[in-house]
Design a protein around this motif. Structure first.
Motif, PDB file in Angstrom:
ATOM      1  N   VAL A 116      14.582  55.223  64.016  1.00 50.57           N
ATOM      2  CA  VAL A 116      13.537  54.939  65.014  1.00 50.57           C
ATOM      3  C   VAL A 116      12.507  56.068  65.017  1.00 50.57           C
ATOM      4  CG1 VAL A 116      13.039  54.503  67.448  1.00 50.57           C
ATOM      5  CG2 VAL A 116      15.173  53.640  66.427  1.00 50.57           C
ATOM      6  N   ALA A 122       7.082  55.237  68.892  1.00 50.98           N
ATOM      7  CA  ALA A 122       7.868  54.002  68.847  1.00 50.98           C
ATOM      8  C   ALA A 122       7.622  53.153  70.092  1.00 50.98           C
ATOM      9  CB  ALA A 122       9.352  54.339  68.728  1.00 50.98           C
ATOM     10  N   ASP A 184      10.777  48.764  68.322  1.00 58.36           N
ATOM     11  CA  ASP A 184      11.478  49.615  67.356  1.00 58.36           C
ATOM     12  C   ASP A 184      12.896  49.939  67.827  1.00 58.36           C
ATOM     13  OD1 ASP A 184       9.212  50.351  65.448  1.00 58.36           O
ATOM     14  OD2 ASP A 184       8.350  50.938  67.388  1.00 58.36           O
ATOM     15  N   PHE A 185      13.084  49.978  69.151  1.00 51.35           N
ATOM     16  CA  PHE A 185      14.379  50.353  69.711  1.00 51.35           C
ATOM     17  C   PHE A 185      14.590  49.568  71.004  1.00 51.35           C
ATOM     18  CE2 PHE A 185      16.938  53.919  71.941  1.00 51.35           C
ATOM     19  CZ  PHE A 185      18.134  53.468  71.411  1.00 51.35           C
ATOM     20  N   GLY A 215      14.562  47.856  63.016  1.00 53.24           N
ATOM     21  CA  GLY A 215      14.720  48.545  64.293  1.00 53.24           C
ATOM     22  C   GLY A 215      16.179  48.603  64.722  1.00 53.24           C
TER      23      GLY A 215
END
Length: 344
Positions: A116, A122, A184-185, A215
């Motif tokens: 990440v 992010a 992304d997370f 991700g």
């Protein structure tokens, strides 16, 4: 015992909802039912005006049931049985820092940072963000990242949050209002008291859906081992928690099942961390979790108390204090199970 407990828990919640309907001495206006607060009515009218499904869901989530002076979700479909009031949000903030202490000051597992781009901005989603403590902590550490918090509870302290944090109504048992491949997370933790056993598969799939290919999704849940029977009051509390969860269709041992659910949803597990919370030692983590247990038992007893025979306020306070003292003398039985996986 299970069938009896199931009836008792449901009766506790039904009685409270019935009292909400009966609490007004005067008949309500024809445009507002007796069970609605003023804010309920305003949100309902907004929902009717907009005609949007999200507004209707938000109205349903705003409904409140009061049990022993604590505010709970009034939705008949939700199984989350802790309060949603400011006292509970304060507890959740303290819980965040207790968990962080157990994880050596880190807000995510060590392997997550390899996948990440936290230092490059992010896009991050916290599903079940509650009071937003994790996002605020992360926003201070990673000033280039943007955060979206999702919950079925309105955050009481959103006005003190970073302008890089946005809050949204969302129910993980349905479809969240984000396109595929957005984040992304995606971070979610402590849904063990919120989801029925059969809802977990969809919840994980939904978290995976909104994650970008490549991700990461990280989940964290707690579970007990039988060592809580070292102390009679701790055993009574732990068995009461497990039985209440079972009566509501929840799975007390979902934590270790998360890697399989993530794998079946199209992910590759990159890290598993099964970490004990030892409250018998005089450590910062132990002190923080003893505080958490004191506060969470106060939050649980309005629902759980009648089922374990602890109902009077003085008896509840005595029970909580004896339980917290007993935790200092139990072998480790309380574990945090965390799993991170990359979306393929």
């Amino acid at each position: 015992m299970g069938n009896h407990m199931s009836r008792e828990v449901k009766l506790t919640l039904k009685r409270a909802k019935r009292k909400q309907h009966q609490k007004h001495d005067m008949p309500p206006p024809s445009s507002c039912s007796a069970s609605e607060t003023t804010s309920d009515h305003a949100m309902k009218k907004a929902s009717e005006t907009s005609g949007s499904s999200s507004s209707s869901k938000r109205f349903a989530a705003s409904k409140t049931t009061v049990i022993s002076g604590r505010e709970f979700h009034g939705s008949d479909s939700a199984t989350y049985w802790l309060p949603k009031d400011p006292d509970e949000q304060d507890r959740v903030i303290g819980q965040h820092f207790a968990i962080k202490e157990v994880y050596d000051g880190q807000n995510f597992l060590s392997e997550v940072g390899k996948y990440v781009p936290f230092n490059d901005g992010a896009r991050i989603c916290h599903v079940g963000c509650s009071a937003g403590a994790w996002m605020m902590d992360m926003a201070m550490e990673y000033p280039k990242c943007r955060f979206d918090g999702v919950d079925i509870v309105e955050v009481s302290k959103s006005d003190v949050m970073s302008d890089r944090i946005s809050f949204h109504y969302g129910d993980i048992t349905e479809q969240l209002d984000f396109p595929d491949n957005t984040f992304d997370f995606v971070f979610m933790r402590l849904f063990v008291l919120a989801l029925r056993e059969e809802e977990w598969e969809h919840a994980i799939q939904e978290a995976v859906r909104i994650t970008k290919p490549g991700g990461v999704i990280q989940c964290l849940e707690y579970y007990f081992t039988p060592n809580f029977d070292d102390h009679p009051v701790v055993g009574k509390a732990a068995n009461g928690i497990i039985d209440t969860m079972g009566s509501l269709g929840q799975d007390p041992y979902i934590g270790p099942k998360q890697p399989r659910l993530l794998t079946e949803s199209g992910c590759n597990v990159i890290q598993i961390d099964n970490r004990p919370v030892d409250m018998s030692k005089d450590t910062p983590a132990a002190k923080k979790f003893l505080w958490v247990w004191y506060r969470v038992l106060k939050s649980m007893l309005p629902v759980m108390g009648p089922n374990i025979g602890v109902t009077a306020p003085a008896d509840q306070e005595r029970f909580i204090n004896e339980c917290v003292e007993g935790l200092k003398h139990c072998r480790t039985f309380y574990y945090m199970y965390s799993c991170a996986a990359q979306k393929l």
